[in-house]
Design a protein around this motif. Structure first.
Motif, PDB file in Angstrom:
ATOM      1  N   ALA A  34       0.962  -1.272   0.391  1.00 31.51           N
ATOM      2  CA  ALA A  34       0.493   0.139   0.028  1.00 31.51           C
ATOM      3  C   ALA A  34       0.622   1.396  -0.138  1.00 31.51           C
ATOM      4  O   ALA A  34       1.320   1.856  -0.550  1.00 31.51           O
ATOM      5  CB  ALA A  34      -1.094   0.252   1.586  1.00 31.51           C
ATOM      6  N   ILE A  35       2.183   1.651   1.197  1.00 26.81           N
ATOM      7  CA  ILE A  35       2.949   2.553   1.162  1.00 26.81           C
ATOM      8  C   ILE A  35       3.680   2.417  -0.636  1.00 26.81           C
ATOM      9  O   ILE A  35       3.877   3.688  -0.983  1.00 26.81           O
ATOM     10  CB  ILE A  35       3.924   2.204   2.123  1.00 26.81           C
ATOM     11  N   ILE A  36       4.299   1.259  -1.380  1.00 28.46           N
ATOM     12  CA  ILE A  36       4.782   2.047  -2.224  1.00 28.46           C
ATOM     13  C   ILE A  36       3.846   2.067  -3.512  1.00 28.46           C
ATOM     14  O   ILE A  36       3.866   2.833  -4.330  1.00 28.46           O
ATOM     15  CB  ILE A  36       5.239   0.145  -2.271  1.00 28.46           C
ATOM     16  N   ALA A  37       2.510   1.872  -3.384  1.00 30.28           N
ATOM     17  CA  ALA A  37       1.184   1.959  -4.593  1.00 30.28           C
ATOM     18  C   ALA A  37       0.652   4.029  -4.287  1.00 30.28           C
ATOM     19  O   ALA A  37       0.527   4.703  -5.453  1.00 30.28           O
ATOM     20  CB  ALA A  37       0.627   0.998  -4.029  1.00 30.28           C
ATOM     21  N   ARG A  38       0.695   4.501  -3.098  1.00 33.39           N
ATOM     22  CA  ARG A  38       0.555   5.786  -2.821  1.00 33.39           C
ATOM     23  C   ARG A  38       1.620   6.302  -2.895  1.00 33.39           C
ATOM     24  O   ARG A  38       1.371   7.298  -3.743  1.00 33.39           O
ATOM     25  CB  ARG A  38       0.127   5.416  -1.208  1.00 33.39           C
ATOM     26  N   TYR A  39       3.184   6.167  -3.126  1.00 27.45           N
ATOM     27  CA  TYR A  39       3.795   6.699  -3.327  1.00 27.45           C
ATOM     28  C   TYR A  39       4.796   7.068  -3.845  1.00 27.45           C
ATOM     29  O   TYR A  39       4.768   7.863  -4.959  1.00 27.45           O
ATOM     30  CB  TYR A  39       5.331   6.034  -1.617  1.00 27.45           C
ATOM     31  N   PHE A 323     -18.576  -4.112   0.307  1.00 25.08           N
ATOM     32  CA  PHE A 323     -18.193  -3.032   0.010  1.00 25.08           C
ATOM     33  C   PHE A 323     -16.062  -2.975  -0.681  1.00 25.08           C
ATOM     34  O   PHE A 323     -15.543  -2.283  -0.054  1.00 25.08           O
ATOM     35  CB  PHE A 323     -18.319  -2.684   1.275  1.00 25.08           C
ATOM     36  N   PRO A 324     -16.210  -3.378  -1.625  1.00 26.56           N
ATOM     37  CA  PRO A 324     -15.026  -3.255  -2.614  1.00 26.56           C
ATOM     38  C   PRO A 324     -14.860  -1.965  -2.505  1.00 26.56           C
ATOM     39  O   PRO A 324     -12.656  -2.092  -2.128  1.00 26.56           O
ATOM     40  CB  PRO A 324     -15.085  -4.404  -3.971  1.00 26.56           C
ATOM     41  N   GLU A 325     -15.261  -0.871  -2.795  1.00 24.98           N
ATOM     42  CA  GLU A 325     -15.366   0.466  -3.146  1.00 24.98           C
ATOM     43  C   GLU A 325     -14.658   1.552  -1.382  1.00 24.98           C
ATOM     44  O   GLU A 325     -13.446   2.034  -1.593  1.00 24.98           O
ATOM     45  CB  GLU A 325     -16.180   1.439  -3.695  1.00 24.98           C
ATOM     46  N   ALA A 326     -14.852   0.072  -0.593  1.00 24.79           N
ATOM     47  CA  ALA A 326     -14.854   1.124   1.033  1.00 24.79           C
ATOM     48  C   ALA A 326     -13.432   0.181   0.964  1.00 24.79           C
ATOM     49  O   ALA A 326     -12.328   0.810   1.440  1.00 24.79           O
ATOM     50  CB  ALA A 326     -15.595   0.476   1.993  1.00 24.79           C
ATOM     51  N   MET A 327     -12.897  -0.664   0.876  1.00 14.71           N
ATOM     52  CA  MET A 327     -11.123  -1.122   1.054  1.00 14.71           C
ATOM     53  C   MET A 327     -10.532  -0.447   0.159  1.00 14.71           C
ATOM     54  O   MET A 327      -9.756  -0.488   0.920  1.00 14.71           O
ATOM     55  CB  MET A 327     -11.880  -2.812   0.817  1.00 14.71           C
ATOM     56  N   ILE A 328     -10.698  -0.577  -0.648  1.00 10.14           N
ATOM     57  CA  ILE A 328      -9.629  -0.281  -1.813  1.00 10.14           C
ATOM     58  C   ILE A 328      -9.173   1.849  -1.472  1.00 10.14           C
ATOM     59  O   ILE A 328      -8.454   1.505  -1.425  1.00 10.14           O
ATOM     60  CB  ILE A 328     -10.336  -0.027  -3.115  1.00 10.14           C
ATOM     61  N   LYS A 329     -10.212   2.431  -0.786  1.00  4.03           N
ATOM     62  CA  LYS A 329     -10.086   2.995  -1.085  1.00  4.03           C
ATOM     63  C   LYS A 329      -9.623   3.861   0.148  1.00  4.03           C
ATOM     64  O   LYS A 329      -8.731   4.375  -0.142  1.00  4.03           O
ATOM     65  CB  LYS A 329     -11.532   4.072  -0.639  1.00  4.03           C
ATOM     66  N   PHE A 330      -9.699   2.783   1.631  1.00  3.35           N
ATOM     67  CA  PHE A 330      -9.639   3.170   2.617  1.00  3.35           C
ATOM     68  C   PHE A 330      -7.665   2.729   2.515  1.00  3.35           C
ATOM     69  O   PHE A 330      -6.768   3.436   3.208  1.00  3.35           O
ATOM     70  CB  PHE A 330     -10.295   1.565   3.480  1.00  3.35           C
ATOM     71  N   PHE A 331      -7.480   1.549   1.579  1.00  4.45           N
ATOM     72  CA  PHE A 331      -5.922   1.045   1.876  1.00  4.45           C
ATOM     73  C   PHE A 331      -5.261   1.425   0.330  1.00  4.45           C
ATOM     74  O   PHE A 331      -4.114   1.884   0.458  1.00  4.45           O
ATOM     75  CB  PHE A 331      -5.964  -0.664   1.431  1.00  4.45           C
ATOM     76  N   PHE A 332      -5.364   2.228  -0.915  1.00  2.00           N
ATOM     77  CA  PHE A 332      -4.947   2.128  -1.683  1.00  2.00           C
ATOM     78  C   PHE A 332      -4.887   4.104  -1.974  1.00  2.00           C
ATOM     79  O   PHE A 332      -4.382   4.211  -2.780  1.00  2.00           O
ATOM     80  CB  PHE A 332      -5.272   1.367  -3.320  1.00  2.00           C
ATOM     81  N   GLY A 333      -5.825   4.235  -1.834  1.00  2.00           N
ATOM     82  CA  GLY A 333      -7.033   5.327  -2.199  1.00  2.00           C
ATOM     83  C   GLY A 333      -7.527   5.667  -3.494  1.00  2.00           C
ATOM     84  O   GLY A 333      -8.290   4.321  -3.958  1.00  2.00           O
ATOM     85  N   ALA A 334      -8.031   6.745  -4.036  1.00  2.00           N
ATOM     86  CA  ALA A 334      -9.582   6.841  -4.882  1.00  2.00           C
ATOM     87  C   ALA A 334      -8.803   6.919  -6.460  1.00  2.00           C
ATOM     88  O   ALA A 334      -9.307   5.792  -7.283  1.00  2.00           O
ATOM     89  CB  ALA A 334     -10.129   7.815  -4.519  1.00  2.00           C
ATOM     90  N   ASN A 335      -7.729   7.009  -6.357  1.00  3.38           N
ATOM     91  CA  ASN A 335      -7.357   6.506  -7.430  1.00  3.38           C
ATOM     92  C   ASN A 335      -6.722   4.990  -8.700  1.00  3.38           C
ATOM     93  O   ASN A 335      -7.105   4.826  -9.630  1.00  3.38           O
ATOM     94  CB  ASN A 335      -5.708   6.436  -7.508  1.00  3.38           C
ATOM     95  N   TYR A 336      -7.404   3.860  -7.503  1.00  2.00           N
ATOM     96  CA  TYR A 336      -7.375   2.591  -7.836  1.00  2.00           C
ATOM     97  C   TYR A 336      -9.122   2.106  -7.494  1.00  2.00           C
ATOM     98  O   TYR A 336      -9.348   0.864  -7.441  1.00  2.00           O
ATOM     99  CB  TYR A 336      -6.190   1.502  -6.752  1.00  2.00           C
TER     100      TYR A 336
END
Length: 509
Positions: A34-39, A323-336
């Motif tokens: 998640a950190i690598i994906a966000r950074y 709740f897939p949108e909630a999981m992805i948004k929480f861990f990886f952000g809205a871009n995913y």
């Protein structure tokens, strides 16, 4: 107390520490991703996943199936011919050292060609870095497999599940904080693997678990390799089933799409966490029952464990699938968020493991590992064909469907042959009732919770769902006697007071 109850209690007592280690491992590796994906950019995150995929497949070849065969072989020789155990350990270590160095060189020399396949120039450079992790990772896996042969899970949990992912996470955080380049992620991976191996060797040496003698019994080497090779091929096929979608998305659509896809994939892979914890201890105990001809007891053990794995996995599956949108948004952000439907599809595929239980391990227990090989081969081929057909037209969702359907085929194949050979299946009366209740409630939750994208709202709805679900489980009397005995074993092992729970359960058994 029946043999099945005794086996279940042995597994329950050891599974706790394995589960804790597995949770820490999956959580920390997930956070690292998640950190690598966000950074970094989605394209760079895609390159990271492609490099890790290539390394993982190479590692399976390097290990030659020893991670699955050594626990069984060491336990067998320790019982029948203890004098051969040191030679067996030495043979395994020498083979892995030589094989890992050989494949490290091959991977470094072939990095450019692999990068050309995916049309990713940066992949060549990072593969040449991450290839140096092969010997460290392979030896760590071999030594922890040896310790499992002595009935120990401590080394696997402490070092493979805790030390490595913690070290890698700390290094990734350190690198991002200091604004290091993308290449540092791969140096961090190699350093984490090297540190883990050194710490493990020091601990094994200090504990005198076994000696690192240098001797090579050619006959013993041939025996262990011949037994392990089918498991190695099965492992390769398993990795292909897991990673074909990533590789083929990279081939057809590029690293950026791979990055988006691998926001969904790591979340879905959290689902088998309970199954992975149980499977560490299940084979040797199940083998003992089978060797004594107690197939009925083995069947009961299989059914109870499958029910527990399913029930424990269900909350996480509900959170991911509904709740897939909630999981992805929480861990990886809205871009995913583009990967939301992909996450739902993949969740179905990984849930099949929990639904059908320990079929893969059970076929090894009864000496039919070749059936695993056959089933995984057809599923892997099907996965490649479906990906080739679906990705050009449906992109992310096509890749996810190909993987999910392939997992379904593989699990049905294993379960069919396990039943045909032993009449063992997971569908006890109480398990079927649990399944019916879960499917009906899951459908209702999905219909009435269409637009929840906040993780905390999703968790609140999940708690309501679980409260109603377990109330219906009690009212339908889906509790077995062995379930209560398992709770007693856990209570005794961990010192947890289940007094209130036991009083409630006794009224519904």
């Amino acid at each position: 107390m029946s043999d099945a109850s005794q086996a279940l209690q042995k597994i329950a007592k050891g599974t706790g520490i394995v589960f804790v280690g597995t949770v820490i491992s999956m959580l920390f590796q997930f956070l690292s991703r998640a950190i690598i994906a966000r950074y970094f950019s989605t394209a760079e995150y895609g390159v990271f996943n492609l490099a890790l995929t290539v390394l993982s497949i190479t590692l399976v070849i390097v290990m030659l199936g020893f991670q699955n065969s050594l626990p069984r072989e060491i336990a067998f020789y320790n019982e029948k011919e203890p004098s051969k155990v040191p030679d067996l350990i030495s043979v395994a270590l020498i083979i892995v050292v030589v094989n890992s160095i050989l494949w490290m060189v091959i991977l470094i020399l072939g990095a450019g060609g692999i990068a050309q396949i995916f049309n990713e120039r940066e992949l060549s450079y990072v593969l040449k870095i991450i290839a140096f992790a092969l010997p460290f990772s392979a030896l760590t896996g071999t030594i922890t497999s040896i310790s499992r042969g002595f009935g120990r899970v401590r080394e696997r949990v402490y070092f493979k599940n805790i030390v490595y992912p913690t070290t890698f996470l700390v290094l990734v955080l350190f690198g991002t904080f200091l604004d290091f380049s993308f290449a540092f992620v791969f140096f961090a991976y190699v350093i984490a693997q090297a540190f883990t191996l050194v710490a493990l060797v020091i601990d094994v040496w200090r504990m005198c678990l076994f000696k690192f003698d240098v001797s090579f019994d050619l006959k013993l080497g041939k025996e262990v390799v011949s037994f392990s090779l089918p498991l190695m091929i099965t492992g390769i096929l398993g990795f292909l089933m897991t990673w074909t979608d990533t590789l083929m998305l990279g081939y057809y659509l590029g690293s950026e799409i791979v990055g988006v896809y691998n926001s969904a994939s790591p979340i879905a892979r959290l689902l088998p966490i309970f199954l992975k914890s149980v499977v560490v201890l299940y084979p040797p105990i199940a083998t003992s029952l089978y060797a004594q001809g107690k197939v009925g007891e083995l069947r009961r053990t299989y059914q109870i464990l499958t029910k527990w794995v399913f029930l424990l996995t269900l909350p996480l599956f509900v959170l991911i699938f509904v709740f897939p949108e909630a999981m992805i948004k929480f861990f990886f952000g809205a871009n995913y968020l583009e990967a939301s439907k992909t996450l739902q599809i993949l969740a179905l595929g990984f849930m099949v493991h929990a639904f059908l239980g320990l079929n893969w391990g059970s076929l090894i227990v009864i000496g039919e590992s070749n059936l695993n090989l056959i089933g995984d081969f057809f599923a892997a081929v099907l996965n490649v064909i479906l990906n080739a057909i679906l990705i050009p037209f449906y992109g992310l969702e096509g890749a996810a469907f190909a993987t999910t359907f392939s997992y379904f085929v593989a699990n049905v194949f294993r379960s069919y042959w396990l039943y045909k050979k032993t009449k063992i299946h997971p569908f006890s009366r109480n398990y079927v009732k649990s399944l019916v209740i879960s499917f009906v409630m899951l459908g209702l939750l999905k219909v009435f919770c269409l637009a929840v994208s906040n993780i905390w709202h999703a968790i609140l709805l999940l708690l309501v769902f679980l409260s109603l679900y377990f109330l219906l489980i009690l009212l339908s009397r889906s509790i077995d006697r062995e379930d209560v005995e398992l709770l007693l074993a856990i209570e005794k092992k961990w010192g947890v007071d289940f007094r209130v729970i036991k009083k409630v359960l006794k009224k519904f058994v």
